[in-house]
Design a protein around this motif. Structure first.
Motif, PDB file in Angstrom:
ATOM      1  N   GLU A 357       0.834  -1.207   0.000  1.00 44.41           N
ATOM      2  CA  GLU A 357       0.000   0.000   0.000  1.00 44.41           C
ATOM      3  C   GLU A 357       0.871   1.261   0.000  1.00 44.41           C
ATOM      4  O   GLU A 357       0.351   2.378   0.052  1.00 44.41           O
ATOM      5  CB  GLU A 357      -0.914   0.007   1.238  1.00 44.41           C
ATOM      6  CG  GLU A 357      -1.984  -1.084   1.233  1.00 44.41           C
ATOM      7  CD  GLU A 357      -1.428  -2.503   1.443  1.00 44.41           C
ATOM      8  OE1 GLU A 357      -0.475  -2.660   2.234  1.00 44.41           O
ATOM      9  OE2 GLU A 357      -1.918  -3.441   0.780  1.00 44.41           O
ATOM     10  N   GLY A 358       2.178   1.083  -0.009  1.00 38.83           N
ATOM     11  CA  GLY A 358       3.081   2.230  -0.080  1.00 38.83           C
ATOM     12  C   GLY A 358       3.473   2.791   1.279  1.00 38.83           C
ATOM     13  O   GLY A 358       4.148   3.817   1.363  1.00 38.83           O
ATOM     14  N   GLU A 359       3.082   2.115   2.332  1.00 45.43           N
ATOM     15  CA  GLU A 359       3.430   2.598   3.669  1.00 45.43           C
ATOM     16  C   GLU A 359       4.852   2.172   4.019  1.00 45.43           C
ATOM     17  O   GLU A 359       5.273   1.062   3.702  1.00 45.43           O
ATOM     18  CB  GLU A 359       2.449   2.003   4.692  1.00 45.43           C
ATOM     19  CG  GLU A 359       2.505   2.644   6.070  1.00 45.43           C
ATOM     20  CD  GLU A 359       1.735   1.827   7.123  1.00 45.43           C
ATOM     21  OE1 GLU A 359       1.884   2.139   8.310  1.00 45.43           O
ATOM     22  OE2 GLU A 359       1.028   0.864   6.749  1.00 45.43           O
ATOM     23  N   ARG A 360       5.579   3.052   4.678  1.00 46.75           N
ATOM     24  CA  ARG A 360       6.941   2.756   5.094  1.00 46.75           C
ATOM     25  C   ARG A 360       6.943   2.241   6.535  1.00 46.75           C
ATOM     26  O   ARG A 360       6.394   2.883   7.429  1.00 46.75           O
ATOM     27  CB  ARG A 360       7.747   4.065   5.003  1.00 46.75           C
ATOM     28  CG  ARG A 360       9.162   3.967   5.457  1.00 46.75           C
ATOM     29  CD  ARG A 360      10.045   3.649   4.282  1.00 46.75           C
ATOM     30  NE  ARG A 360      11.440   3.836   4.630  1.00 46.75           N
ATOM     31  CZ  ARG A 360      12.276   4.596   3.931  1.00 46.75           C
ATOM     32  NH1 ARG A 360      11.848   5.255   2.872  1.00 46.75           N
ATOM     33  NH2 ARG A 360      13.539   4.694   4.274  1.00 46.75           N
ATOM     34  N   LEU A 361       7.572   1.076   6.735  1.00 51.01           N
ATOM     35  CA  LEU A 361       7.694   0.524   8.089  1.00 51.01           C
ATOM     36  C   LEU A 361       9.169   0.538   8.477  1.00 51.01           C
ATOM     37  O   LEU A 361      10.035   0.276   7.654  1.00 51.01           O
ATOM     38  CB  LEU A 361       7.172  -0.920   8.144  1.00 51.01           C
ATOM     39  CG  LEU A 361       5.762  -1.190   7.629  1.00 51.01           C
ATOM     40  CD1 LEU A 361       5.408  -2.661   7.838  1.00 51.01           C
ATOM     41  CD2 LEU A 361       4.752  -0.298   8.313  1.00 51.01           C
ATOM     42  N   GLU A 362       9.440   0.783   9.751  1.00 49.63           N
ATOM     43  CA  GLU A 362      10.831   0.904  10.147  1.00 49.63           C
ATOM     44  C   GLU A 362      11.470  -0.442  10.497  1.00 49.63           C
ATOM     45  O   GLU A 362      10.782  -1.440  10.751  1.00 49.63           O
ATOM     46  CB  GLU A 362      10.975   1.879  11.318  1.00 49.63           C
ATOM     47  CG  GLU A 362      10.488   1.358  12.654  1.00 49.63           C
ATOM     48  CD  GLU A 362      10.635   2.409  13.757  1.00 49.63           C
ATOM     49  OE1 GLU A 362      10.578   3.617  13.464  1.00 49.63           O
ATOM     50  OE2 GLU A 362      10.795   2.007  14.923  1.00 49.63           O
ATOM     51  N   HIS A 363      12.802  -0.450  10.466  1.00 51.86           N
ATOM     52  CA  HIS A 363      13.626  -1.571  10.922  1.00 51.86           C
ATOM     53  C   HIS A 363      14.677  -0.938  11.827  1.00 51.86           C
ATOM     54  O   HIS A 363      15.208   0.131  11.500  1.00 51.86           O
ATOM     55  CB  HIS A 363      14.284  -2.256   9.715  1.00 51.86           C
ATOM     56  CG  HIS A 363      15.123  -3.466  10.044  1.00 51.86           C
ATOM     57  ND1 HIS A 363      16.294  -3.390  10.748  1.00 51.86           N
ATOM     58  CD2 HIS A 363      14.938  -4.781   9.745  1.00 51.86           C
ATOM     59  CE1 HIS A 363      16.802  -4.614  10.872  1.00 51.86           C
ATOM     60  NE2 HIS A 363      16.000  -5.474  10.274  1.00 51.86           N
ATOM     61  N   LEU A 364      14.978  -1.608  12.929  1.00 54.55           N
ATOM     62  CA  LEU A 364      15.932  -1.057  13.895  1.00 54.55           C
ATOM     63  C   LEU A 364      17.212  -0.548  13.235  1.00 54.55           C
ATOM     64  O   LEU A 364      17.743   0.507  13.601  1.00 54.55           O
ATOM     65  CB  LEU A 364      16.251  -2.140  14.944  1.00 54.55           C
ATOM     66  CG  LEU A 364      17.394  -1.879  15.923  1.00 54.55           C
ATOM     67  CD1 LEU A 364      17.189  -0.597  16.710  1.00 54.55           C
ATOM     68  CD2 LEU A 364      17.549  -3.062  16.869  1.00 54.55           C
ATOM     69  N   SER A 365      17.727  -1.283  12.232  1.00 58.75           N
ATOM     70  CA  SER A 365      19.011  -0.898  11.642  1.00 58.75           C
ATOM     71  C   SER A 365      18.922   0.388  10.827  1.00 58.75           C
ATOM     72  O   SER A 365      19.957   0.957  10.482  1.00 58.75           O
ATOM     73  CB  SER A 365      19.570  -2.025  10.771  1.00 58.75           C
ATOM     74  OG  SER A 365      18.858  -2.091   9.557  1.00 58.75           O
ATOM     75  N   GLY A 366      17.709   0.833  10.500  1.00 56.40           N
ATOM     76  CA  GLY A 366      17.582   2.016   9.643  1.00 56.40           C
ATOM     77  C   GLY A 366      17.117   3.263  10.367  1.00 56.40           C
ATOM     78  O   GLY A 366      16.879   4.293   9.736  1.00 56.40           O
ATOM     79  N   ILE A 367      16.997   3.189  11.677  1.00 52.76           N
ATOM     80  CA  ILE A 367      16.422   4.353  12.366  1.00 52.76           C
ATOM     81  C   ILE A 367      17.488   5.306  12.880  1.00 52.76           C
ATOM     82  O   ILE A 367      17.178   6.286  13.540  1.00 52.76           O
ATOM     83  CB  ILE A 367      15.483   3.937  13.526  1.00 52.76           C
ATOM     84  CG1 ILE A 367      16.210   3.082  14.566  1.00 52.76           C
ATOM     85  CG2 ILE A 367      14.265   3.207  12.987  1.00 52.76           C
ATOM     86  CD1 ILE A 367      15.363   2.769  15.778  1.00 52.76           C
ATOM     87  N   GLY A 368      18.760   5.019  12.555  1.00 56.50           N
ATOM     88  CA  GLY A 368      19.816   5.918  12.998  1.00 56.50           C
ATOM     89  C   GLY A 368      20.355   5.451  14.321  1.00 56.50           C
ATOM     90  O   GLY A 368      19.624   4.938  15.163  1.00 56.50           O
ATOM     91  N   GLN A 369      21.657   5.617  14.490  1.00 54.09           N
ATOM     92  CA  GLN A 369      22.277   5.100  15.702  1.00 54.09           C
ATOM     93  C   GLN A 369      22.213   6.108  16.817  1.00 54.09           C
ATOM     94  O   GLN A 369      22.294   7.304  16.582  1.00 54.09           O
ATOM     95  CB  GLN A 369      23.713   4.681  15.386  1.00 54.09           C
ATOM     96  CG  GLN A 369      23.703   3.559  14.361  1.00 54.09           C
ATOM     97  CD  GLN A 369      25.079   3.010  14.105  1.00 54.09           C
ATOM     98  OE1 GLN A 369      26.081   3.585  14.507  1.00 54.09           O
ATOM     99  NE2 GLN A 369      25.124   1.880  13.432  1.00 54.09           N
ATOM    100  N   VAL A 370      22.065   5.563  18.035  1.00 58.69           N
ATOM    101  CA  VAL A 370      21.956   6.488  19.166  1.00 58.69           C
ATOM    102  C   VAL A 370      23.263   6.516  19.960  1.00 58.69           C
ATOM    103  O   VAL A 370      24.134   5.698  19.769  1.00 58.69           O
ATOM    104  CB  VAL A 370      20.805   6.093  20.106  1.00 58.69           C
ATOM    105  CG1 VAL A 370      19.477   6.434  19.450  1.00 58.69           C
ATOM    106  CG2 VAL A 370      20.864   4.619  20.457  1.00 58.69           C
TER     107      VAL A 370
END
Lengths: 370, 370
Positions: A357-370
């Motif tokens: 449906e074109g929705e973006r779902l996150e993955h831990l590795s892509g959310i930026g490092q803290v």
């Protein structure tokens, strides 16, 4: 939707994924065992919610970092299914303060370090090596087991919760009977270990977890808990093993065609080892493949096409060898659908999903490092 | 510094890295050719600055996304060394509006699409297949070359800038003479193609770029530009090829020891395919290795130790097989130093670097997706 995809994208078919999630939940219910799904495959807060909707309350992860991520998304019963890294005691204590944290140990030194440094109650599982020989305590190492259990018994924070195994050797099989034999051997050995300590620890649990066994067996007995993970998406490896059919594979790469070589019927896509990672499968004819090509549609994708395969990956390029007829079907700028060999690693390097449906779902590795 | 490392970390020795950068800059200067280093290995704004300090002005990248990242860090002359993905014309135009953008084509359809849709001047390079056979126009395909060049000539935005090749087949060699032969063949073939169009395009450039050739050759003639990338860090693969010595390898993984198995002298570290990626090397005895162990010190690391190697990787676990003496040297919770097989992929999955001074440097893959 496909028209809006400009770059290499990991597609997720939510309907297939939810069916996979429901299938395993139903199997666990039917067998009256607990499902503690491994979240290392998807590593996504949103996909985690789909599990919650089928009643999942406890989860498995493969690092303390992943535990922190899912704890921040409301999960309160988390098993970190890797021998605990005692350099991360600060994170262990941070997590143990707010969730029911389950840790794994395979050496007495680890239990010793934990017993000295944990500040809050922690559930400890002993990992038993029932045949995979990656890690775990051999089931016949009574001296080592007894000493470790005695140390757990002395601690007021460490609670000896159970024995667990991971049958990683099922991934090398393609025969259901071989997988059943591995599974039954593991259940037998884990029960032997549990029985040794049952009188002192009557609540001791047995947990197993590999997608091939949990997919292939319909009846599962002798365990309290299963921890499969890959079944959320499945992939070509699992289809090859016999854990799933092609149409259960819930993720697919969409790769732009960037070059064509008619002199050898090879197509180059933007999709390399930084997109797929680098696991491969050896086919019946001995050839190595890195993915199989499907026809993409607005509603998903087809079964793999015959006569067209990903034959090599470099950092950003994928090489697809095709029959003449299939070669001619693609043109520069088309999107090619490719089923991954190992969905866990592909998701990890891609760092996000795009639903049909074109929705973006996150993955831990892509959310930026803290 | 090591005491502060709690989890799997990619260490970067800034001094070695700067020496590698300076070595290649000096070689290019001495040969009077331009160095346009490939930034796909490090993908780091901060490491890029170290190149700038040695006079680098033009760079190479392997995706438009990477071009956008480095453009945002002040780089204004960027070659995207992969056949351009024509689905990303919006990004091509965004970049071409603000930097000198160099694109690569290997099919006339790509040049046709570009000529219809680019809004700003773009430098176009034709990629020639001089023997690697991944992609590129065969040098003898005069009809295809002539038609493509004619199309470029008609465009007022597309500027035919040069011919380039990537000798990926040098990576399969371990013999300096074989690498020299590949290199000289490529230079010969690229000159043939250039000579065909020199009268109409007197400024036409020749560009090559692979770390083995650029490392092994001291004298480089017949080209205008070189584009090596991996030499910024080197790795076990490059040492195996003969491109570098062990002590030029500028990155090293630090992995916590999480389990020990005295019955088979195997050590388990937290460090798997999500940390190393999955490239391997085949040693002289036919065994496959995924990394070599070094002794970590406060000032860096030693040469690889003999008798201890990474023999397998799963998603989060690495298995190290050791001699009895080396097995006994490590205890649970220690940090083990491991040189990576392929630094480009290891850096890509790790997503950041930690210098020996404890400074964190970014990598494009770890800064979060936009």
């Amino acid at each position: 939707m496909l028209d809006h995809i400009t770059q290499t994208t990991l597609l997720l078919d939510e309907a297939k994924c939810r069916q996979n999630i429901a299938m395993m939940a139903e199997k666990a219910d039917r067998n009256n065992i607990r499902l503690r799904p491994h979240f290392k495959t998807h590593q996504s807060a949103q996909v985690g919610e789909w599990f919650r909707e089928t009643g999942t309350t406890g989860i498995t992860v493969s690092s303390l970092k992943m535990a922190r991520y899912f704890a921040s998304h409301g999960w309160t019963d988390i098993l970190v299914a890797i021998p605990v890294n005692i350099r991360e005691m600060a994170l262990v204590n941070e997590l143990a303060a707010k969730v029911q944290l389950h840790l794994v140990a395979v050496n007495i030194e680890t239990v010793q370090a934990l017993s000295e440094k944990v500040l809050h109650p922690v559930q400890v599982w002993l990992k038993i090596d029932t045949g995979y020989h990656r890690t775990g305590i051999p089931p016949h190492s009574h001296e080592q087991l007894d000493a470790t259990v005695a140390l757990l018994e002395q601690s007021d924070k460490l609670q000896f919760t159970g024995v667990l195994a991971h049958d990683g050797h099922t991934y090398k099989q393609t025969d259901a009977d071989a997988i059943r034999t591995i599974h039954h051997t593991t259940v037998f050995l884990l029960n032997l270990v549990r029985d040794r300590y049952k009188a002192r620890f009557p609540e001791l649990k047995i947990s197993i977890g590999d997608t091939p066994s949990c997919s292939i067996l319909q009846t599962i007995t002798g365990v309290d808990e299963i921890r499969p993970g890959n079944y959320v998406f499945y992939d070509l490896t699992q289809q090859h093993i016999g854990s799933c059919s092609f149409d259960q594979i819930a993720v697919c790469m969409a790769c732009p065609v960037i070059a064509k070589h008619p002199e050898r019927n090879e197509i180059i896509v933007h999709g390399g080892s930084v997109h797929f990672s680098k696991d491969s499968l050896v086919g019946a004819d001995g050839s190595v493949i890195f993915g199989r090509v499907v026809a993409l549609t607005e509603n998903g994708w087809s079964e793999p096409l015959e006569g067209i395969e990903v034959v090599s990956l470099s950092q950003e390029h994928g090489t697809i060898r095709a029959s003449k007829a299939l070669f001619d079907r693609y043109k520069i700028g088309d999107l090619m659908g490719i089923l991954p060999v190992h969905s866990c690693l592909t998701a990890d390097v891609m760092g996000s999903y795009t639903t049909l449906e074109g929705e973006r779902l996150e993955h831990l590795s892509g959310i930026g490092q803290v």
